[in-house]
Each structure stands twice: as C-alpha cells, then as structure tokens.
Design a protein around this motif. Structure first.
Motif, PDB file in Angstrom:
ATOM      1  N   SER A  97       0.812  -1.226   0.000  1.00  0.00           N
ATOM      2  CA  SER A  97       0.000   0.000   0.000  1.00  0.00           C
ATOM      3  C   SER A  97       0.840   1.269   0.000  1.00  0.00           C
ATOM      4  CB  SER A  97      -0.929  -0.003   1.217  1.00  0.00           C
ATOM      5  OG  SER A  97      -0.179  -0.076   2.417  1.00  0.00           O
ATOM      6  N   GLU A  98       2.019   1.227   0.649  1.00  0.00           N
ATOM      7  CA  GLU A  98       2.853   2.417   0.766  1.00  0.00           C
ATOM      8  C   GLU A  98       4.089   2.295  -0.135  1.00  0.00           C
ATOM      9  OE1 GLU A  98       1.797   4.973   2.490  1.00  0.00           O
ATOM     10  OE2 GLU A  98       0.034   3.825   3.132  1.00  0.00           O
ATOM     11  N   PRO A  99       4.678   3.411  -0.552  1.00  0.00           N
ATOM     12  CA  PRO A  99       5.861   3.345  -1.419  1.00  0.00           C
ATOM     13  C   PRO A  99       7.007   2.581  -0.752  1.00  0.00           C
ATOM     14  CG  PRO A  99       4.957   5.570  -1.395  1.00  0.00           C
ATOM     15  CD  PRO A  99       4.232   4.804  -0.330  1.00  0.00           C
ATOM     16  N   GLU A 123      -1.000  -5.776   0.012  1.00  0.00           N
ATOM     17  CA  GLU A 123      -2.338  -5.802  -0.588  1.00  0.00           C
ATOM     18  C   GLU A 123      -2.599  -7.121  -1.300  1.00  0.00           C
ATOM     19  OE1 GLU A 123      -4.489  -3.602   0.026  1.00  0.00           O
ATOM     20  OE2 GLU A 123      -3.342  -1.872   0.697  1.00  0.00           O
ATOM     21  N   HIS A 158       5.310   0.282  -5.648  1.00  0.00           N
ATOM     22  CA  HIS A 158       4.424  -0.506  -4.792  1.00  0.00           C
ATOM     23  C   HIS A 158       4.521  -2.014  -5.058  1.00  0.00           C
ATOM     24  CE1 HIS A 158       2.209   2.964  -3.100  1.00  0.00           C
ATOM     25  NE2 HIS A 158       2.473   3.533  -4.269  1.00  0.00           N
ATOM     26  N   ASN A 185       4.487  -1.028   6.435  1.00  0.00           N
ATOM     27  CA  ASN A 185       3.778  -1.156   5.168  1.00  0.00           C
ATOM     28  C   ASN A 185       2.744  -2.273   5.269  1.00  0.00           C
ATOM     29  OD1 ASN A 185       3.165  -0.701   2.420  1.00  0.00           O
ATOM     30  ND2 ASN A 185       5.322  -0.345   1.938  1.00  0.00           N
ATOM     31  N   LYS A 186       1.883  -2.332   4.275  1.00  0.00           N
ATOM     32  CA  LYS A 186       0.829  -3.355   4.282  1.00  0.00           C
ATOM     33  C   LYS A 186       0.777  -4.048   2.930  1.00  0.00           C
ATOM     34  CE  LYS A 186      -4.172  -4.035   4.732  1.00  0.00           C
ATOM     35  NZ  LYS A 186      -5.492  -3.382   4.882  1.00  0.00           N
TER      36      LYS A 186
END
Length: 231
Positions: free
Chosen positions: A136-138, A197, A171, A194-195
């Motif tokens: 989800s985050e860079p 996806e 990503h 971070n997550k």
C-alpha cells in the motif's frame, strides 16, 4: 500386499467395505474372481473392480496454482480447500508442502512423499521461496537493508533470517525467503510500516510456477523438478 489392503489403498474404501465388495464377487485378479481379502496381490497382477483396473499410486508430486480464497487443508467446513481442486485417490494420504494463507495465491506443491516435502520445508535446508508482493505504501531503499539485516516480528523474539527484497516499482517487490514463519511476508512488511495488498508465490527451490497453469489448475512435476527440489 494383501488384497483388502490393496483395495483400500487404490479406492479409499475401508477394510469392511473391501470385504463386502469381495463377497459380492466384484474383484478379479488376472481375470479370476477372488473373494478373500488375505490373498496376496502379485506385483505385476491386474486387479479389476467390476471391469475397472485398479492401480496403486506410487510417490506423487503435484504443482498446483493456488487461487486466493482456498485453504491448505484436506477438509474444512467453512472454506474451499486445495484438495477440492485435485482429483486424487485417497486424498487423505496427501499433504501440501508448506502452506499459503487464504489470501495468498501462487505455487504450491502437493505430495504423498513425506521425506521429500520435509527436505523442502526443513529450515536447515534453507530452500528459497520467492514471492511477489503489492504493497500500500511506497517502497524505500532502506527497506532492502532492513530485510537483509533481519526484522523483529510482532510477538517474536528472534529476528528473521536475512531476506532479499527486490524493488520492482514503487508498490511492487519480489521477496526471497529461506524460512517459513506464520504469515511471514505480510508481517515483515508490517514491521517496516507497510501493508501487503496482494501476495503471490512465484517459485520454490528454483522451480517456477508453470505460466500455463491458471488459478486452480495443476500438473505433475517433472522428474527433473522433483530431483531439483530433493537437492
């Protein structure tokens, strides 16, 4: 091998069911009706059940493209299982080589050879597994070093073994692991804020998921692939 055991191994019927089947004169060995379960089945014998030839299944090695939404279990009341997709005699004799969680897709091996699967999953053999993660985050360069140095996962004391993080885009990344802790890739990204996806396993021990296999499809591993994974 006794005939009643042979019937159990090849059809999944219980010994009691095998005895009933024999008493109904439904089983032949080389064309002759046999009614006694204690009869020895010669190695080269042709055993038939109402005209259908029964064959013992030897060591079997399957490559499966696991879709999202199915679990790595033989039976489950709440979810579709890997074995729902596989047409196997006596599926209870098979197991998945390691696991992928419900929301992870990709390469999974299924076998009835416990020693072979142990060679792949045992931490001391450090079999490499490659995952493609969408996050989800860079992704940042410092994440590469953090994965290399090892991360402390929530609820655990020991750091993870060194892992290789290859950033593909802002990503998307490839993660190479040599261990298999619970939800490890997802938890490693969580440890750096971070997550994940989506998560997809692309290879195990250098054997790549066959690109011709759609999610839910499978094929036998080649002899070369089996040998490669056996080390």
């Amino acid at each position: 091998m006794r005939l009643d055991r042979f019937l159990s191994e090849t059809t999944g019927m219980s010994r009691k069911e095998a005895t009933r089947t024999l008493h109904r004169s439904e089983i032949t060995i080389n064309g002759d009706v046999v009614k006694k379960g204690a009869v020895h089945v010669p190695e080269d014998a042709v055993v038939e059940w109402n005209g259908t030839t029964l064959t013992l299944l030897g060591p079997t090695y399957i490559m499966f493209h696991k879709p999202v939404g199915c679990i790595c279990a033989n039976d489950d009341l709440s979810h579709v299982t890997v074995f729902s997709y596989l047409d196997l005699p006596n599926p209870e004799k098979f197991h998945t080589v390691g696991r992928l969680d419900l929301d992870t897709s990709g390469l999974l091996f299924v076998t009835n050879d416990g020693q072979w699967s142990h060679r792949i999953t045992s931490p001391k053999h450090a079999c490499e597994k490659v995952y493609r993660a969408q996050v989800s985050e860079p992704l940042l360069p410092e994440h590469v070093e953090a994965f290399k140095q090892g991360l402390k996962l929530h609820g655990e004391v020991a750091l993870t073994q060194p892992a290789h993080l290859e950033i593909i885009s802002a990503h998307e990344a490839l993660v190479t692991l040599t261990e298999g802790r619970y939800h490890q890739v997802r938890r490693m990204f969580a440890a750096v804020g971070n997550k994940v996806e989506t998560l997809h396993r692309e290879s195990i021990g250098g054997v790549q998921l066959d690109t011709d296999l759609e999610p839910g499809e499978f094929r036998d591993l080649t002899a070369a692939e089996v040998a490669q994974l056996a080390g």
